[in-house]
Design a protein around this motif. Structure first.
Motif, mmCIF file in Angstrom:
data_model
loop_
_atom_site.group_PDB
_atom_site.id
_atom_site.type_symbol
_atom_site.label_atom_id
_atom_site.label_comp_id
_atom_site.label_asym_id
_atom_site.label_seq_id
_atom_site.Cartn_x
_atom_site.Cartn_y
_atom_site.Cartn_z
ATOM 1 N N GLN A 252 -11.722 6.151 -3.155
ATOM 2 C CA GLN A 252 -12.730 5.836 -2.153
ATOM 3 C C GLN A 252 -13.404 4.503 -2.465
ATOM 4 O OE1 GLN A 252 -13.087 7.435 0.559
ATOM 5 N NE2 GLN A 252 -14.976 6.603 1.435
ATOM 6 N N ALA A 253 -13.601 4.213 -3.744
ATOM 7 C CA ALA A 253 -14.190 2.923 -4.128
ATOM 8 C C ALA A 253 -13.334 1.781 -3.612
ATOM 9 C CB ALA A 253 -14.329 2.845 -5.650
ATOM 10 N N VAL A 254 -12.016 1.894 -3.779
ATOM 11 C CA VAL A 254 -11.114 0.844 -3.319
ATOM 12 C C VAL A 254 -11.252 0.652 -1.816
ATOM 13 C CG1 VAL A 254 -8.694 0.152 -3.123
ATOM 14 C CG2 VAL A 254 -9.492 1.278 -5.196
ATOM 15 N N ARG A 255 -11.270 1.755 -1.066
ATOM 16 C CA ARG A 255 -11.336 1.658 0.396
ATOM 17 C C ARG A 255 -12.647 1.007 0.852
ATOM 18 N NH1 ARG A 255 -9.478 7.129 -0.220
ATOM 19 N NH2 ARG A 255 -7.224 7.242 0.169
ATOM 20 N N GLU A 256 -13.753 1.418 0.261
ATOM 21 C CA GLU A 256 -15.041 0.923 0.731
ATOM 22 C C GLU A 256 -15.250 -0.547 0.366
ATOM 23 O OE1 GLU A 256 -18.268 3.516 -0.222
ATOM 24 O OE2 GLU A 256 -17.361 5.227 0.793
ATOM 25 N N ILE A 257 -14.742 -0.964 -0.785
ATOM 26 C CA ILE A 257 -14.815 -2.382 -1.136
ATOM 27 C C ILE A 257 -14.026 -3.201 -0.122
ATOM 28 C CG2 ILE A 257 -14.081 -4.097 -2.838
ATOM 29 C CD1 ILE A 257 -14.692 -1.995 -5.000
ATOM 30 N N ARG A 258 -12.849 -2.734 0.246
ATOM 31 C CA ARG A 258 -12.027 -3.480 1.209
ATOM 32 C C ARG A 258 -12.696 -3.563 2.575
ATOM 33 N NH1 ARG A 258 -6.512 -0.418 -0.487
ATOM 34 N NH2 ARG A 258 -6.063 -1.619 -2.386
ATOM 35 N N LEU A 259 -13.267 -2.456 3.023
ATOM 36 C CA LEU A 259 -13.923 -2.467 4.335
ATOM 37 C C LEU A 259 -15.101 -3.425 4.355
ATOM 38 C CD1 LEU A 259 -13.837 1.353 5.195
ATOM 39 C CD2 LEU A 259 -12.571 -0.476 6.356
ATOM 40 N N ALA A 260 -15.909 -3.407 3.292
ATOM 41 C CA ALA A 260 -17.055 -4.312 3.237
ATOM 42 C C ALA A 260 -16.606 -5.767 3.180
ATOM 43 C CB ALA A 260 -17.926 -3.974 2.026
ATOM 44 N N ARG A 414 10.233 -6.161 12.916
ATOM 45 C CA ARG A 414 10.762 -4.795 12.919
ATOM 46 C C ARG A 414 9.661 -3.748 13.028
ATOM 47 N NH1 ARG A 414 15.160 -5.611 7.955
ATOM 48 N NH2 ARG A 414 16.337 -7.281 8.982
ATOM 49 N N GLY A 415 8.427 -4.197 12.925
ATOM 50 C CA GLY A 415 7.296 -3.316 13.150
ATOM 51 C C GLY A 415 6.806 -2.616 11.900
ATOM 52 N N PRO A 416 5.643 -1.978 11.997
ATOM 53 C CA PRO A 416 5.094 -1.253 10.839
ATOM 54 C C PRO A 416 5.915 -0.007 10.542
ATOM 55 C CG PRO A 416 3.750 -0.882 12.796
ATOM 56 C CD PRO A 416 4.774 -1.904 13.176
ATOM 57 N N TRP A 423 -3.322 -0.889 1.723
ATOM 58 C CA TRP A 423 -4.101 -2.122 1.602
ATOM 59 C C TRP A 423 -3.665 -3.211 2.567
ATOM 60 C CZ3 TRP A 423 -1.276 -6.462 0.351
ATOM 61 C CH2 TRP A 423 -0.064 -6.281 -0.309
ATOM 62 N N MET A 424 -2.525 -3.021 3.241
ATOM 63 C CA MET A 424 -2.012 -4.058 4.136
ATOM 64 C C MET A 424 -2.553 -3.964 5.554
ATOM 65 S SD MET A 424 1.974 -4.646 3.129
ATOM 66 C CE MET A 424 2.031 -5.942 4.367
ATOM 67 N N SER A 425 -3.661 -3.261 5.745
ATOM 68 C CA SER A 425 -4.199 -3.098 7.102
ATOM 69 C C SER A 425 -4.559 -4.435 7.744
ATOM 70 C CB SER A 425 -5.426 -2.192 7.065
ATOM 71 O OG SER A 425 -6.432 -2.748 6.229
ATOM 72 N N PHE A 426 -4.834 -5.464 6.959
ATOM 73 C CA PHE A 426 -5.208 -6.773 7.489
ATOM 74 C C PHE A 426 -4.005 -7.548 8.026
ATOM 75 C CE2 PHE A 426 -3.689 -7.661 3.285
ATOM 76 C CZ PHE A 426 -3.088 -8.902 3.376
ATOM 77 N N PHE A 427 -2.784 -7.148 7.646
ATOM 78 C CA PHE A 427 -1.609 -7.960 7.933
ATOM 79 C C PHE A 427 -1.019 -7.579 9.283
ATOM 80 C CE2 PHE A 427 3.004 -9.064 7.148
ATOM 81 C CZ PHE A 427 2.808 -10.436 7.208
#
Length: 540
Positions: A252-260, A414-416, A423-427
């Motif tokens: 959860q720490a990883v996710r929240e740091i990325r979102l912020a 070729r798509g997702p 972590w690749m949600s930004f790409f």
């Protein structure tokens, strides 16, 4: 060679082995030799005469992993103990025992909701450090509130955590939940909504006690109540068994740091996220767990190291970022985790490009593709292909850049897939257009660079605020490259207007560079308006 003598009470034991290895060289000359050896293996250490003195005096009982790799390179036939250091397990910090003799797991992670801090000052520093991986000078204008000052040993020297060097000491021992609440505003009840079962207990474990920024340092509770004396081992409490709840907290720490970071950039988060990373490694190194928990803890700690490394990169602390990525790569290699290794190489290629080391960026991007080959994610291979293209562009090899771009776009189209890393949600389409724009910019093809930067702005999803500002700042740079002063000023003003909620030294420095290059053209009305907007923001 004589062994290091035993320590006297309250006094570190001098390292006679390292002193003998220095020989007739001065501490400064020996430090230069250490830095040269580090460069030979692609490491970066900030070794100076003071560090050599701390080693020889016994203040540093065991070096961190980066220095260990360098020393093993210099003396390949010697172990750390052969070099006069204590075994790493002997200097690990352990929390004080709780009721029944069991130690409590370390507090790890403050939640990271969207920050609501005031606008950050814009600096006038150059885009990147003049020397690769050297930390840039402090930005002009008002300073950010500084983190809590590091604690001192009995002799007044910084000596709380011998395993970590000065960079990691600054980061890991700064702030906690209280500091984060003061800087970015925490709504804990709201943040807890929708959390999976067990995560509340984990995030309670992850909420350390710390000082307000600028206040006197308060030692984290995991160090126990008794002050630690150099050269004297502290109490060793029985290991506590940890499981799914603690793993959820790390993830959860990883996710929240990325979102912020997606919303607001790195400047404030960097100093605060280090506590999460430090304590994730304490969970990994000090506790007991099942094989599955170990696998997830290793992956989580490695991803946290990458996240903190990226925050350092985006804050223009390039040397710090390189050190964190080295720790993440070591974790990936020890765990045999190809996915984590590919992620580290992807970020390392980006960092090397920004540090002006295109050949290192190329090697990292290609190594990442090798690591990712069996992972089944074409989007990951596409991103690594774009990293390779960026390196070729900096090397002014247009043909190789275009080949890498073609491969990357073929994979992207070729798509997702189900096996794409979280972590690749930004790409997405905006990011790949932005990366292509950077390639054309490096090659001096300003028309194509401007076209792709404009496309990236159009395609960017609203919640990626930081990237929208980044692409707008890049478009201003590209317009200036093609000689369009009014267009550069227009997009520069748009970037300044968006910048109020974003804190990224990297983007600030890009805008500062554009402003500096436009100042001789103040007679142009659009330029005059942009400079007025920029100067107001810089003074705010």
């Amino acid at each position: 060679m004589a062994a290091t003598p035993p320590a006297e009470p309250n006094r570190p034991s001098p390292n006679a082995v390292m002193r003998a290895l220095r020989g007739d060289r001065s501490p400064g000359e020996f430090a230069t030799a250490v830095r040269r050896a580090a460069r030979e293996i692609g490491e970066h250490v900030s070794c100076d005469a003071r560090y050599v003195g701390r080693v020889e005096s016994g203040e540093i009982r065991c070096p961190n992993y980066a220095y260990e790799r360098v020393f093993r390179h210099m003396w390949p036939d010697r172990t750390l103990t052969d070099l006069g250091f204590a075994p790493r397990t002997a200097v690990r910090r352990r929390p004080a025992a709780g009721p029944g003799g069991w130690s409590e797991p370390p507090p790890l992670h403050p939640t990271f909701p969207p920050p609501s801090a005031p606008r950050s000052p814009l600096s006038t520093q150059l885009p990147y450090a003049a020397s690769p991986y050297a930390d840039p000078a402090a930005p002009d204008g008002p300073r950010w509130p500084s983190p809590g000052t590091a604690p001192r040993g009995p002799d007044g020297s910084p000596n709380l955590d011998e395993e970590n060097d000065d960079v990691r000491r600054r980061t890991f021992l700064a702030g906690g939940t209280t500091a984060l609440a003061a800087v970015i505003g925490i709504d804990r009840p709201a943040a807890a909504a929708g959390r999976p079962a067990g995560a509340d207990r984990a995030l309670a474990v992850l909420s350390g006690q710390g000082a307000f920024p600028g206040a006197e340092f308060t030692a984290p509770s995991l160090l126990g109540g008794e002050p630690l004396v150099p050269g004297r081992p502290g109490p060793v409490a029985p290991s506590r068994r940890v499981g799914a709840a603690e793993v959820l907290g790390v993830e959860q720490a990883v996710r929240e740091i990325r979102l912020a970071d997606d919303a607001h950039g790195a400047d404030t988060l960097y100093e605060l996220a280090g506590q999460s990373l430090r304590n994730a490694y304490v969970l990994l190194n000090e506790c007991e767990y099942s094989a599955e928990t170990e696998r997830r803890l290793q992956a989580g700690a490695g991803e946290l190291a990458i996240s903190v490394g990226w925050l350092a990169h985006d804050s223009n602390r390039l040397a710090d970022a390189r050190s964190f990525y080295a720790e993440a790569l070591a974790t990936a290699r020890m765990a045999g985790d190809s996915a984590l290794e590919a992620h580290v190489f992807c970020n390392s290629a980006f960092l090397a490009r920004d540090a002006g080391r295109p050949r290192e960026a190329l090697r990292a991007a290609q190594a990442g593709q090798v690591a990712a080959r069996e992972l089944g994610s074409e989007r990951l291979l596409a991103l690594l292909g774009m990293r390779e293209a960026g390196a070729w562009a900096l090397l002014q090899d247009r043909a190789s850049c275009e080949r890498a771009l073609g491969r990357a776009y073929a994979l992207f189209d070729r798509g997702p897939g189900e096996r794409d890393p979280e972590w690749m949600s930004f790409f997405g389409e905006a990011e790949i257009a932005g990366l292509q724009s950077q390639c054309w910019s490096a090659l001096g093809d300003w028309d194509r660079a401007s076209e792709q930067a404009g496309l990236a702005i159009t395609l960017q999803k609203p919640h990626f605020v930081r990237n929208r500002v980044l692409y707008t700042a890049e478009l201003a740079h590209d317009r200036l490259g093609r000689g369009d002063l009014a267009g550069a000023a227009h997009h520069g003003s748009a970037a300044v207007a968006l910048f109020g909620a974003v804190r990224s030294a990297r983007i600030r420095s890009m805008l500062a560079d554009t402003a500096g290059r436009l100042r001789p053209h103040v007679a142009v009305p659009e330029v005059r308006r942009f400079l007025a907007d920029y100067d107001r923001a810089a003074a705010a």
